[in-house]
Design a protein around this motif. Sequence first.
Motif, mmCIF file in Angstrom:
data_model
loop_
_atom_site.group_PDB
_atom_site.id
_atom_site.type_symbol
_atom_site.label_atom_id
_atom_site.label_comp_id
_atom_site.label_asym_id
_atom_site.label_seq_id
_atom_site.Cartn_x
_atom_site.Cartn_y
_atom_site.Cartn_z
ATOM 1 N N ASP A 170 0.869 -1.162 -0.041
ATOM 2 C CA ASP A 170 -0.106 -0.078 0.010
ATOM 3 C C ASP A 170 0.774 1.321 0.138
ATOM 4 O OD1 ASP A 170 -2.579 -1.320 0.585
ATOM 5 O OD2 ASP A 170 -1.540 -2.133 2.128
ATOM 6 N N LEU A 171 2.066 1.104 0.559
ATOM 7 C CA LEU A 171 3.117 2.137 0.531
ATOM 8 C C LEU A 171 4.391 1.672 0.258
ATOM 9 C CD1 LEU A 171 4.063 5.295 1.298
ATOM 10 C CD2 LEU A 171 3.767 4.410 3.749
ATOM 11 N N VAL A 172 5.157 2.438 -0.583
ATOM 12 C CA VAL A 172 6.659 2.019 -0.638
ATOM 13 C C VAL A 172 7.223 3.047 -0.162
ATOM 14 C CG1 VAL A 172 8.576 1.528 -2.206
ATOM 15 C CG2 VAL A 172 6.265 0.325 -2.506
ATOM 16 N N VAL A 173 8.266 2.732 0.550
ATOM 17 C CA VAL A 173 9.257 3.899 1.303
ATOM 18 C C VAL A 173 10.779 3.685 0.853
ATOM 19 C CG1 VAL A 173 10.499 4.339 3.418
ATOM 20 C CG2 VAL A 173 8.103 4.120 3.443
ATOM 21 N N ILE A 174 11.188 4.409 -0.034
ATOM 22 C CA ILE A 174 12.506 4.170 -0.598
ATOM 23 C C ILE A 174 13.473 5.024 0.399
ATOM 24 C CG2 ILE A 174 14.069 4.837 -2.646
ATOM 25 C CD1 ILE A 174 11.664 4.761 -4.417
ATOM 26 N N ASN A 175 14.317 4.119 1.137
ATOM 27 C CA ASN A 175 14.980 4.722 2.222
ATOM 28 C C ASN A 175 16.532 4.919 2.007
ATOM 29 O OD1 ASN A 175 15.392 5.537 5.075
ATOM 30 N ND2 ASN A 175 15.720 3.550 5.538
ATOM 31 N N PRO A 205 9.960 8.841 -0.848
ATOM 32 C CA PRO A 205 11.582 8.742 -0.615
ATOM 33 C C PRO A 205 11.907 9.187 0.649
ATOM 34 C CG PRO A 205 11.148 9.678 -2.558
ATOM 35 C CD PRO A 205 10.039 9.932 -1.893
ATOM 36 N N THR A 206 12.832 8.492 1.602
ATOM 37 C CA THR A 206 13.039 8.791 3.140
ATOM 38 C C THR A 206 14.646 8.630 3.300
ATOM 39 O OG1 THR A 206 12.812 6.778 3.930
ATOM 40 C CG2 THR A 206 10.920 8.000 4.015
ATOM 41 N N SER A 207 15.033 9.465 4.404
ATOM 42 C CA SER A 207 16.217 9.145 5.012
ATOM 43 C C SER A 207 15.926 9.022 6.637
ATOM 44 C CB SER A 207 17.465 9.985 4.542
ATOM 45 O OG SER A 207 18.565 10.170 5.630
ATOM 46 N N CYS A 208 16.132 8.016 7.182
ATOM 47 C CA CYS A 208 15.941 7.867 8.283
ATOM 48 C C CYS A 208 17.017 8.615 9.096
ATOM 49 C CB CYS A 208 15.750 6.422 8.724
ATOM 50 S SG CYS A 208 14.305 5.768 8.328
ATOM 51 N N GLY A 213 11.352 12.946 4.482
ATOM 52 C CA GLY A 213 10.251 12.243 4.111
ATOM 53 C C GLY A 213 9.496 11.572 5.185
ATOM 54 N N LEU A 214 10.026 11.797 6.466
ATOM 55 C CA LEU A 214 9.273 10.950 7.556
ATOM 56 C C LEU A 214 7.958 11.441 8.088
ATOM 57 C CD1 LEU A 214 12.461 10.013 9.847
ATOM 58 C CD2 LEU A 214 11.272 8.585 7.982
ATOM 59 N N ASP A 215 7.965 12.864 7.854
ATOM 60 C CA ASP A 215 6.622 13.303 7.936
ATOM 61 C C ASP A 215 5.558 12.732 7.070
ATOM 62 O OD1 ASP A 215 7.313 14.943 10.496
ATOM 63 O OD2 ASP A 215 7.553 16.576 9.119
ATOM 64 N N GLU A 216 5.769 12.618 5.820
ATOM 65 C CA GLU A 216 4.996 12.214 4.892
ATOM 66 C C GLU A 216 4.624 10.688 4.836
ATOM 67 O OE1 GLU A 216 6.378 13.081 0.813
ATOM 68 O OE2 GLU A 216 4.398 11.970 -0.122
ATOM 69 N N VAL A 217 5.547 10.085 5.511
ATOM 70 C CA VAL A 217 5.296 8.600 5.716
ATOM 71 C C VAL A 217 4.295 8.642 7.073
ATOM 72 C CG1 VAL A 217 6.423 6.311 6.602
ATOM 73 C CG2 VAL A 217 7.291 7.606 4.906
ATOM 74 N N ALA A 218 4.676 9.164 7.861
ATOM 75 C CA ALA A 218 3.726 9.233 9.248
ATOM 76 C C ALA A 218 2.408 9.880 8.929
ATOM 77 C CB ALA A 218 4.308 10.355 10.172
#
Length: 231
Positions: A170-175, A205-208, A213-218
């Motif tokens: 449902d969601l892909v995170v490119i980390n 797309p994220t960088s932990c 991108g983490l706000d968008e994932v949240a």
Amino acid sequence: MIPTIQASPEETYDIELEQSLLQANAKLAAENRAQLDHHGVTAIDFMGAIGSGKTTLITRLVEKFKDQLNLAVFNGDATTVDDVNLIASQGVPTVQLATVNGCHLDANLVGKALLKTDLKKVDLILIENIGNLICPAEFPLGSRARVVVVSVTEGPYMVKKHPHMFLGADLVVINKTDLAEVMGVKVADLARDAHTLKPDLKVVPTSCKTGAGLDEVAAALLAVTKSGVHA
Ligand SMILES: Nc1nc2c(ncn2[C@@H]2O[C@H](COP(=O)(O)OP(=O)(O)OP(=O)(O)O)[C@@H](O)[C@H]2O)c(=O)[nH]1
Ligand SMILES: [Mg+2]
């Protein structure tokens, strides 16, 4: 010419076993989901290759969510307690799921973890699947959404090579986008491959490491969670 061994449909002993196993898992997943829905609890399943950043992403989400939601985390890990200890240190109820097969979680194990969780006191359960980009796709757990974490350090072909995983997401995170340049991997190419498989798939797309991108994932996961909360 390189020899290729192609499995044939006549190899029924393999297929019959697999079918009954998958059917049994699907039934248990539906039971898990019914139980979660009954309590207005959302479960989200995080899948992805070994080291893609599943645990790190979950720790970042726990930081973002823990003041607004009652959380629990289930950590699939067959060999160590490192991940579960890290999450527990954030003050969140956790359950370790130590699989025997070591390659995917299944709905039976998640059902047992639900028995150890006070569902009346939980809004959102984050489930870290075993690091693997193949088997988890076939084993739904009863979650409301499935997230696939793929990192640029796995190279440019991971999305193309594992279509089932991404078709079921449902969601892909490119980390690890902070490492994209040094890896010579284009984030846009990974996103394009995901959209080629499933045009309406949400890709973030994220960088932990940097927090990008983490706000968008949240926000995406919060929307899923709110849709599951009883009015
Ligand atoms: N540079 C960078 N490192 C990251 C990022 N996300 C995670 N890492 C690092 O990548 C390594 C693996 O991350 P984990 O979160 O343990 O990966 P995992 O997917 O949970 O791994 P398994 O549980 O073993 O399958 C750790 O050293 C993290 O600190 C990121 O966005 N950028
Ligand atoms: Mg982990």
